[in-house]
Design an enzyme around this catalytic site. Structure first.
Site, PDB file in Angstrom:
ATOM      1  N   CYS A   1       0.895  -0.638   0.160  1.00 41.71           N
ATOM      2  CA  CYS A   1      -0.047   0.074  -0.185  1.00 41.71           C
ATOM      3  C   CYS A   1       0.935   1.600  -0.190  1.00 41.71           C
ATOM      4  CB  CYS A   1      -0.894  -0.032   1.101  1.00 41.71           C
ATOM      5  SG  CYS A   1      -2.147   0.730   1.223  1.00 41.71           S
ATOM      6  N   HIS A   2       0.986   2.214   0.751  1.00 43.09           N
ATOM      7  CA  HIS A   2       1.804   3.249   0.927  1.00 43.09           C
ATOM      8  C   HIS A   2       3.043   2.801   1.453  1.00 43.09           C
ATOM      9  CE1 HIS A   2      -2.214   5.816   0.965  1.00 43.09           C
ATOM     10  NE2 HIS A   2      -1.758   6.264   0.932  1.00 43.09           N
TER      11      HIS A   2
END
Length: 177
Positions: A107-108
């Site tokens: 994800c991030h």
């Protein structure tokens, strides 16, 4: 258990994505990995971004020996943007990577890889919110749930955790401990 001789540094910080930390942690533990929960400080309890789960750091990044780990895993959420500001976290990630060991990012989490200087030339994925950041750091965007490129394992988003965990387990099982 495929990961009995594997030692993992699992990073955590404020606003971590609950499932990207806990589901991955439990899957690695299920395979027998020894996991150290690492943050910018030891003994700090953080609340996940959904507000329901917590995780406590066991050790500070500056206190660990990167050579002791077969992998460092970074969850998403708001954590990556917070911990990427800590030089000891970046040094840990970079050193594990440069030692030829595994860095897992979902994800991030690619924000940490960007700040650690390890994504240039890599195929990469993650949240669409960091696509431009990854491309601007020299990575090639790939819209796939999870994959390995060299010694980086990439996961896209929460829904892709099962794929990410499968790639992590397979990668770590074949990686010399």
């Amino acid at each position: 258990m495929k990961l009995e001789d594997t030692r993992i540094a699992m990073l955590v910080g404020p606003g971590f994505e609950d499932l990207e930390f806990w589901a991955v942690y439990m899957r690695m533990e299920e395979e027998g990995a020894q996991i150290d929960v690492v943050g910018t400080e030891a003994g700090v309890e953080y609340t996940g971004k959904s507000g329901g789960l917590t995780a406590e750091t066991e050790v500070a990044a500056e206190e660990v020996d990167p050579a002791a780990f077969d992998a460092v895993l970074v969850p998403g959420g708001w954590t990556p943007d917070k911990i990427r500001r800590d030089q000891s976290v970046l040094d840990l990630v970079r050193d594990v990577y440069e030692d030829g060991n595994i860095v897992g990012m979902i994800c991030h989490a690619g924000l940490v890889g960007i700040s650690a200087g390890i994504v240039e030339g890599s195929d990469a994925t993650g949240s669409l919110g960091i696509k431009d950041d990854l491309v601007n750091a020299g990575a090639t965007w790939v819209d796939e749930p999870a994959f390995r490129d060299g010694n980086i394992v990439w996961g896209r988003v929460v829904a892709d955790i099962p794929d990410y965990c499968r790639v992590l387990v397979d990668t770590l099982a074949e990686h010399p401990a």
